[in-house]
Design a protein around this motif. Structure first.
Motif, short mmCIF file in Angstrom:
data_model
loop_
_atom_site.label_atom_id
_atom_site.label_comp_id
_atom_site.label_asym_id
_atom_site.label_seq_id
_atom_site.Cartn_x
_atom_site.Cartn_y
_atom_site.Cartn_z
N ALA A 1 26.71 -32.64 108.05
CA ALA A 1 25.43 -32.79 108.74
C ALA A 1 25.60 -33.48 110.09
CB ALA A 1 24.46 -33.58 107.87
N ALA A 2 26.64 -34.33 110.19
CA ALA A 2 26.92 -35.03 111.45
C ALA A 2 27.74 -34.17 112.42
CB ALA A 2 27.66 -36.33 111.17
N GLY A 3 28.08 -32.96 112.02
CA GLY A 3 28.79 -32.04 112.90
C GLY A 3 30.30 -32.09 112.81
N ALA A 4 30.84 -32.81 111.82
CA ALA A 4 32.29 -32.92 111.68
C ALA A 4 32.84 -31.83 110.78
CB ALA A 4 32.66 -34.30 111.12
N ARG A 5 34.05 -31.40 111.06
CA ARG A 5 34.78 -30.54 110.12
C ARG A 5 35.31 -31.43 109.00
NH1 ARG A 5 35.70 -25.94 113.62
NH2 ARG A 5 36.11 -24.76 111.71
N VAL A 6 35.49 -30.89 107.80
CA VAL A 6 35.87 -31.72 106.66
C VAL A 6 37.05 -31.11 105.91
CG1 VAL A 6 35.15 -32.78 104.49
CG2 VAL A 6 33.52 -32.58 106.39
N ILE A 7 38.08 -31.94 105.72
CA ILE A 7 39.25 -31.60 104.93
C ILE A 7 39.32 -32.60 103.77
CG2 ILE A 7 41.77 -31.39 104.93
CD1 ILE A 7 41.61 -30.97 107.98
N VAL A 8 39.61 -32.10 102.56
CA VAL A 8 39.65 -32.95 101.38
C VAL A 8 40.99 -32.78 100.67
CG1 VAL A 8 38.57 -33.45 99.13
CG2 VAL A 8 37.15 -32.75 101.08
N ALA A 9 41.52 -33.90 100.14
CA ALA A 9 42.77 -33.84 99.37
C ALA A 9 42.73 -34.89 98.28
CB ALA A 9 43.98 -34.08 100.29
N GLY A 10 43.34 -34.57 97.14
CA GLY A 10 43.41 -35.51 96.03
C GLY A 10 43.64 -34.77 94.73
N SER A 11 43.83 -35.52 93.65
CA SER A 11 44.09 -34.92 92.35
C SER A 11 42.94 -34.06 91.88
CB SER A 11 44.38 -36.01 91.31
OG SER A 11 45.58 -36.69 91.61
N ASP A 12 41.73 -34.60 91.93
CA ASP A 12 40.56 -33.85 91.48
C ASP A 12 40.35 -32.62 92.35
OD1 ASP A 12 38.34 -33.24 89.96
OD2 ASP A 12 37.02 -34.65 90.97
N ALA A 13 40.51 -32.76 93.65
CA ALA A 13 40.35 -31.62 94.55
C ALA A 13 41.40 -30.55 94.30
CB ALA A 13 40.41 -32.10 96.00
N SER A 14 42.61 -30.97 93.97
CA SER A 14 43.67 -30.00 93.67
C SER A 14 43.35 -29.21 92.41
CB SER A 14 45.01 -30.71 93.50
OG SER A 14 45.44 -31.28 94.72
N ASP A 15 42.77 -29.90 91.41
CA ASP A 15 42.44 -29.24 90.14
C ASP A 15 41.16 -28.42 90.23
OD1 ASP A 15 44.65 -30.24 88.79
OD2 ASP A 15 43.61 -32.05 88.13
N HIS A 16 40.18 -28.92 91.00
CA HIS A 16 38.87 -28.28 91.05
C HIS A 16 38.38 -28.15 92.49
CE1 HIS A 16 38.49 -28.57 86.71
NE2 HIS A 16 38.86 -29.83 86.79
N PRO A 17 39.06 -27.36 93.33
CA PRO A 17 38.64 -27.26 94.74
C PRO A 17 37.24 -26.71 94.90
CG PRO A 17 40.27 -25.56 94.18
CD PRO A 17 40.23 -26.51 93.04
N GLU A 18 36.78 -25.90 93.93
CA GLU A 18 35.47 -25.28 94.08
C GLU A 18 34.34 -26.30 94.17
OE1 GLU A 18 36.35 -25.94 89.79
OE2 GLU A 18 37.47 -25.05 91.46
N ALA A 19 34.49 -27.44 93.48
CA ALA A 19 33.44 -28.47 93.52
C ALA A 19 33.28 -29.04 94.92
CB ALA A 19 33.76 -29.59 92.53
N PHE A 20 34.37 -29.19 95.63
CA PHE A 20 34.34 -29.80 96.96
C PHE A 20 33.97 -28.76 98.03
CE2 PHE A 20 36.93 -32.23 94.13
CZ PHE A 20 36.51 -33.52 94.36
N LEU A 21 34.37 -27.51 97.81
CA LEU A 21 33.95 -26.45 98.72
C LEU A 21 32.44 -26.25 98.61
CD1 LEU A 21 36.81 -23.85 98.14
CD2 LEU A 21 36.49 -25.32 100.14
N ALA A 22 31.90 -26.32 97.39
CA ALA A 22 30.46 -26.16 97.21
C ALA A 22 29.68 -27.27 97.91
CB ALA A 22 30.13 -26.14 95.72
N ALA A 23 30.29 -28.45 98.04
CA ALA A 23 29.64 -29.57 98.71
C ALA A 23 29.69 -29.44 100.22
CB ALA A 23 30.29 -30.88 98.28
N GLY A 24 30.52 -28.52 100.73
CA GLY A 24 30.57 -28.29 102.17
C GLY A 24 31.92 -28.48 102.82
N ALA A 25 32.95 -28.89 102.06
CA ALA A 25 34.28 -29.01 102.65
C ALA A 25 34.75 -27.65 103.14
CB ALA A 25 35.26 -29.58 101.63
N GLU A 26 35.39 -27.61 104.28
CA GLU A 26 35.92 -26.35 104.81
C GLU A 26 37.32 -26.06 104.31
OE1 GLU A 26 34.90 -24.97 108.93
OE2 GLU A 26 34.47 -27.12 109.16
#
Length: 494
Positions: free
Chosen positions: A101-126
């Motif tokens: 919402a603030a106009g930033a691109r978003v990258i996510v990394a971590g154990s949970d993200a590695s196992d379930h990337p769909e949850a973080f993509l659904a939240a808006g991570a690119e």
């Protein structure tokens, strides 16, 4: 040059057990990545969720940094991030939405993200990095610097190990676990951490100050229950001289009273530990430290080398006092080794903690009582007790996934809830945990307690054990998940 806000989503205040425990550590992997991005020439700020009041604090950090890109990089050295705690996933998703919402691109990394990337993509991570993701992160940042308006498909094009939404579909090419990336070298970005806030909490709660560091990344052992979405079974150890130099730096820059070595397995080879101690003594860099290790690594030479280097406390993954359960876990250690390792370390003045795991697949009452006997015989100085936690990607998970209920992860680390049908219900395991802790406390008070009073206390505790055992049938799951079919005469299944 890009403006990058690096952060993580482990909020200590969202985990009541850990907040009450009051032992916060800076996000080590997060500030390692922050240091790397600065070396690549970018302007880097840090949002440290650890001591934040809540997600609402993230908005102020966003406003102050005005980043081009937000990198939520979870601390791979914090064992709680492997557990994919529900409160922390919710926090990460809110942070992602606010950053976008603030106009930033978003990258996510971590154990949970590695196992379930769909949850973080659904939240808006690119882009969601799979595994450690350092090489992919560096490439994504480079592409964004060259083309700030690059579309998501072009941004991730041709990159393996990154998940993204492309054309309304999740795009991901997994590459398997890779060795720790050699680009993460040098000191983490300690200057971005509010050291005095950490110091104040430690002194208020415990009267001393502890910091963290790591001498290695990864673990080569293959316990069935141990989730390894970041490094797999790879293990990379820094040089003893380099680790000693970092400890010396922390000692003189921040004056900690204690260091927590966050390695899954510290030292590994006695020659490495010996050389590490020699460098510390030469540089006056020694700080009393705590490690995690295995019983089968504690030879007499290793115990002596650890003591010479300044090791004050060692936590051993004991798991169970039942050899049958240890074999089922593919732990690779013997109950006798646990007892010997505890004795050796204690003789050299090193406190010993045991990590205990209850409820593993196929564990029965006799196995639980064998764990009680181990704690009584080995008399560790402390214990940490949990229940077996099936995480995606593990052999254990594959064995029980068909019997998992709707609860897929804990809300916080105090949950201690079974997520498959073990031999007993969660209430029973919590009772065993409480009695094991009381047993350790009682054993620790023996030297300073009059014999008669100690006998009375011991008898009272034994009576509580007897009462629990007497009602165990009321807590037994009659439709418990069956263990795998034994091979031969032994059950061969962290």
């Amino acid at each position: 040059m890009l403006k990058i806000l690096v952060g993580h989503a482990y909020y200590l205040k969202y985990d009541r057990k850990q907040w009450e425990r009051g032992k916060p550590y800076p996000p080590l992997a997060t500030i390692q990545v922050a240091a790397l991005l600065r070396r690549l020439g970018h302007e880097v700020a840090l949002f440290d969720a650890m001591l934040a009041e809540g997600v609402e604090d993230f908005a102020a950090s966003l406003h102050g940094a005005r980043p081009d890109v937000v990198v939520l990089y979870e601390d791979n050295f914090n064992f709680l991030t492997k557990m994919c705690l529900g409160r922390m996933r919710e926090a990460a998703c809110r942070m992602i939405a606010e950053a976008r919402a603030a106009g930033a691109r978003v990258i996510v990394a971590g154990s949970d993200a590695s196992d379930h990337p769909e949850a973080f993509l659904a939240a808006g991570a690119e882009a969601v990095l799979i595994g450690e993701g350092v090489a992919t992160l560096a490439e994504l940042i480079g592409r964004l610097e060259r083309a700030p308006d690059v579309t998501t498909p072009a941004w991730v094009a041709g990159l393996a190990g990154v998940a993204a939404q492309v054309g309304g579909q999740q795009q991901l090419t997994r590459v398997g676990a890779l060795p720790p990336d050699p680009r993460l070298v040098g000191h983490p970005a300690w200057d971005l951490i509010d050291i005095e806030r950490y110091r104040a909490i430690w002194h208020e709660r415990h009267g001393f100050f502890s910091l963290n560091m790591a001498a290695s990344r990864g673990c080569p052992f293959r316990c069935n229950w141990c989730a390894k979405p970041i490094w797999g079974n790879h293990y990379m150890q820094r040089s003893p001289q380099d680790v000693a130099a970092e400890m010396s730096h922390l000692k003189h820059a921040f004056r900690p009273d204690h260091i927590w070595m966050a390695d899954d397995i510290f030292g590994f080879r006695v020659d490495w530990v010996t050389e590490f101690g020699e460098h510390l003594r030469a540089s006056d860099g020694a700080v009393p430290f705590t490690i995690q290790t295995r019983a089968d690594l504690i030879s007499e030479r290793m115990a002596e080398a650890l003591a010479q280097a300044g090791c004050a406390e060692a936590w051993i993954g004991a798991e169970s006092g039942s050899q049958r359960v240890l074999d089922a876990m593919n732990k690779g250690t013997r109950v006798t080794e646990l007892i010997v390792a505890r004795e050796r370390l204690g003789r050299h003045g090193i406190r010993v903690g045991f990590f205990i795991q209850l409820g593993y697949l196929g564990e029965e009452l006799a196995d639980l009582l064998a764990t009680r006997e181990l704690v009584a015989q080995a008399a560790p100085d402390d214990i940490g007790v949990s229940v077996s936690y099936p995480l995606p990607g593990t052999r254990f998970y594959e064995l029980v996934k068909a019997r998992l209920g709707r609860k897929t992860h804990w809300r916080d680390s105090g949950d201690l809830a079974m997520m498959f049908r073990g031999a007993y219900d969660s209430e029973f395991y919590r009772s065993v945990r409480d009695l094991l802790h009381e047993q350790v406390v009682l054993q620790q008070t023996k030297a300073g307690t009059p014999p008669k009073r100690y006998r009375v206390a011991s008898a009272a505790l034994a009576a509580r054990w007897d009462a629990l055992v007497a009602c165990e049938h009321a807590h037994r799951n009659h439709d418990a998940t069956p263990p795998p079919v034994p091979r031969g005469i032994a059950l061969q299944v962290r």
